[in-house]
Design an enzyme around this catalytic site. Structure first.
Site, PDB file in Angstrom:
ATOM      1  N   LEU A 186       0.951  -1.154   0.113  1.00 63.96           N
ATOM      2  CA  LEU A 186      -0.071   0.029   0.069  1.00 63.96           C
ATOM      3  C   LEU A 186       0.715   1.125  -0.049  1.00 63.96           C
ATOM      4  O   LEU A 186       2.034   1.277   0.458  1.00 63.96           O
ATOM      5  CB  LEU A 186      -0.770   0.008   1.272  1.00 63.96           C
ATOM      6  N   ASP A 187       0.542   2.197  -0.908  1.00 64.79           N
ATOM      7  CA  ASP A 187       1.210   3.715  -0.638  1.00 64.79           C
ATOM      8  C   ASP A 187       1.030   4.185   1.141  1.00 64.79           C
ATOM      9  O   ASP A 187       0.274   3.960   1.623  1.00 64.79           O
ATOM     10  CB  ASP A 187       0.188   4.516  -1.392  1.00 64.79           C
ATOM     11  N   ARG A 188       1.964   4.884   1.117  1.00 70.46           N
ATOM     12  CA  ARG A 188       2.253   5.369   2.536  1.00 70.46           C
ATOM     13  C   ARG A 188       0.974   6.058   3.195  1.00 70.46           C
ATOM     14  O   ARG A 188       0.618   5.710   4.232  1.00 70.46           O
ATOM     15  CB  ARG A 188       3.263   6.632   2.520  1.00 70.46           C
TER      16      ARG A 188
END
Length: 301
Positions: free
Chosen positions: A137-139
């Site tokens: 997942l993206d930050r």
């Protein structure tokens, strides 16, 4: 007695006169893993006796594969921290990632990542392995993530991803009222010229497919918003963010792709569901996650 920290799996031969190599390949042991076993300190046992890959098997033979010890990734420092575990066994770890936390360390965020904390978690269990992220997942994206606890399990899960047998469903808030209740976005995605981070829909990009289902249309402070459920059929970088922006409905909070941060200070995107087949038992498994507090606040504004 010295403990052997090497990861191992055991299974039973189902065929007469089959070579050990063939049985291992059928069981999902990769050629790369067999090379590592041969040259880096692993073993192949049949009924407790070490054998080479050309050994002929009989029905009922017990095959044990002992993998060499893994090296933890360079620069990945184990750190104690909070870890929201939904499920864990000897093969898999399913966690919920909060927003504003990186999945793996980066130049800008070298510590505090999910991987840093999981490295310490594995270390506490005396598991000698690096961190193998299956679904990243993206930050600033929150929600469910799958981690493999050994590189062989990671290989099996990667093969499952290629066959599209891992299903991830997200919920998001996007700008504007989407007209169609359901639509498929099938548009190739590639890196934007001149940018290391940003992606865009482009004809020379990689195939990408996202399903979009409208859950609710509402307005907040005069801003039209659609609450949508999104199913990924591919896993391109920033896929949901790029696809939604490409149809004129960027995610709330996603200022990289045309959204604004007036109502939420990050892209309003959460992985709510993860469905997969267990790599060893082949059991279908499913997990769900509620929307986090910052997204729920948007609904009640």
């Amino acid at each position: 007695m010295i403990k052997d920290f090497r990861y191992r799996i055991t299974f039973i031969s189902q065929n007469d006169s089959q070579l050990l190599r063939e049985a291992l390949m059928e069981y999902g042991i990769s050629k790369r893993a067999l090379t590592a076993i041969k040259f880096q300190g692993g073993s192949l046992l049949v009924n407790g006796v070490e054998r080479n890959v050309r050994y002929p098997l009989a029905i009922g033979d017990e095959i044990t594969v002992i993998f060499p010890i893994e090296e933890i990734s360079e620069g990945l420092l184990p750190e104690k921290g909070e870890l929201a575990v939904q499920y864990e066994d000897d093969a898999l770890l399913i966690v919920e990632k909060p927003p504003y936390q990186s999945t793996i360390p980066s130049h800008d965020h070298p510590t505090g990542s999910v991987a840093n904390i999981i490295a310490a978690h594995l270390q506490a269990q005396q598991i000698v392995s690096t961190v193998h992220v299956v679904t990243r997942l993206d930050r600033n994206t929150s929600g469910l993530m799958c981690i493999a606890k050994h590189r062989h399990i990671h290989h099996l899960m990667s093969e499952a991803q290629k066959k599209h047998s891992i299903s991830r469903t997200y919920e998001a808030f996007v700008h504007g009222h989407i007209f169609d209740d359901f639509q498929q976005i099938i548009s190739p995605i590639g890196r934007k010229d001149g940018s290391i981070i940003e992606r865009e829909v482009r004809q020379d990009g990689q195939f990408a497919h996202t399903d979009v289902q409208v859950i609710k249309r509402f307005s907040v402070q005069g801003e039209k918003i659609s609450h949508v459920r999104l199913t990924l059929h591919t896993g391109r970088t920033h896929q949901i963010r790029v696809h939604m922006s490409s149809i004129g409905h960027p995610l709330l909070g996603d200022d990289l792709y045309g959204g604004t941060r007036e109502l939420i200070d990050r892209q309003a995107l959460h992985c709510v569901s993860l469905v997969l087949q267990h790599p060893l038992t082949h059991e279908k498994m499913e997990w769900h996650s509620e929307l986090p507090e910052d997204m729920q606040k948007v609904i009640v504004m």
